[in-house]
Design an enzyme around this catalytic site. Structure first.
Site, PDB file in Angstrom:
ATOM      1  CB  THR A 137      -0.980  -0.049   1.194  1.00 49.38           C
ATOM      2  OG1 THR A 137      -1.962   0.983   1.060  1.00 49.38           O
ATOM      3  CG2 THR A 137      -0.267   0.110   2.531  1.00 49.38           C
ATOM      4  CG  ASN A 138      -0.451   4.665  -1.292  1.00 52.83           C
ATOM      5  OD1 ASN A 138      -1.140   5.439  -0.647  1.00 52.83           O
ATOM      6  ND2 ASN A 138      -0.927   3.992  -2.332  1.00 52.83           N
ATOM      7  CG  HIS A 139       3.158   6.729   3.711  1.00 53.37           C
ATOM      8  ND1 HIS A 139       3.185   6.009   4.879  1.00 53.37           N
ATOM      9  CD2 HIS A 139       4.387   6.624   3.157  1.00 53.37           C
ATOM     10  CE1 HIS A 139       4.400   5.508   5.034  1.00 53.37           C
ATOM     11  NE2 HIS A 139       5.138   5.865   4.003  1.00 53.37           N
ATOM     12  CB  SER A 140      -3.165   7.736   0.269  1.00 51.52           C
ATOM     13  OG  SER A 140      -4.399   8.420   0.200  1.00 51.52           O
ATOM     14  CB  ALA A 152      -2.337   7.209  -3.268  1.00 51.70           C
TER      15      ALA A 152
END
Ligand code: CTP
Ligand code: CA
Length: 232
Positions: free
Chosen positions: A33-36, A100
């Protein structure tokens, strides 16, 4: 003017917003995943609803409550998000993609938990996900009745990268922000953006506006009003 119309300039419009990260599973217990956090997208959806629009918010996994009066479609992977957007896009007058989206997913999700024993390293083979914004840009009606806005978070070459995305994804607006800029980035309540729109005479030279630092809720309202005005 009718007071209802004045306070609700987006009345009668369908707005579609994507927000948050996606999660791409590796096995039954892990994901990429990512930091969104979804803050910008949720602020956009809330503003559009306050301005009178009918809003569909396609959201990846976030910790935020659904904004008042917004239809939320919860998704997990980029593929899920693509399917939800493809169901809603034809009816959308204004589409803003603030999610994101994971660019890649593992080629084969392991059906069982990946075990470490006897392994010094492992290799994950990733394959690309559909580009939802590019898909929408390729199929929006060419009579100006659908306005499409993308976002871009960059760490370098902000204008060059954003201009390329604006053109290649056939957006009417691209909102770019620099991850490293003070007051911008993930999980902040403010944002500092540069807004790109296609040039009027020379399409390869976008119009570029740098907006000052502002609260994401204020920015969201300004962007929604601008997008509605572009629709004419
Ligand atoms: N986007 C999308 N679907 C994807 C990837 C991105 O809809 N599979 C959208 C994002 O929601 C955003 C815009 O495209 O509105 C730009 O996303 P970004 O990740 O900055 O651009 P990419 O084209 O994926 O390029 P890169 O990550 O290499 O910078
Ligand atoms: Ca990307």
């Amino acid at each position: 003017a009718d007071p209802a119309t004045a306070s609700q300039p987006l009345r009668g419009l369908n707005v579609l917003v994507t927000a948050g990260p996606t999660q791409e599973p590796l096995d039954p217990v892990r994901y990429l995943t990512n930091h969104s956090t979804g803050k910008m997208g949720y602020a956009l959806a809330a503003s559009a609803a306050e301005l009178g629009a009918h809003v569909t918010l396609v959201s990846g996994p976030v910790a935020l409550a659904a904004p008042d009066g917004v239809d939320v479609v919860h998704v997990t992977t980029a593929q899920d998000m693509f399917e939800a957007v493809s169901d809603a896009f034809a009816a959308a007058d204004i589409t803003v993609m603030a999610a994101a989206v994971g660019d890649f997913r593992v080629e084969e999700v392991s059906p069982e938990k990946i075990k470490k024993e006897g392994r010094e390293s492992i290799t994950l083979r990733l394959v690309s996900n559909p580009d939802i914004l590019a898909w929408a840009g390729g199929r929006k009606r060419d009579d100006g009745s659908q306005v499409l806005c993308g976002f871009a978070m960059e760490t370098e070459n902000l204008i060059r990268n954003a201009a390329r995305k604006l053109a290649s994804k056939h957006c009417d607006m691209l909102v770019a922000n620099n991850l490293r800029e003070e007051g911008a980035g993930f999980a902040t309540d403010t944002n500092v953006v540069t807004v790109l729109t296609p040039g009027t005479s020379d399409l390869s030279t976008p119009q570029i506006e740098r907006w000052s630092k502002m609260d994401k809720t204020v920015l969201a309202k300004r962007l929604m009003l601008r997008l509605a005005a572009m629709r004419g």
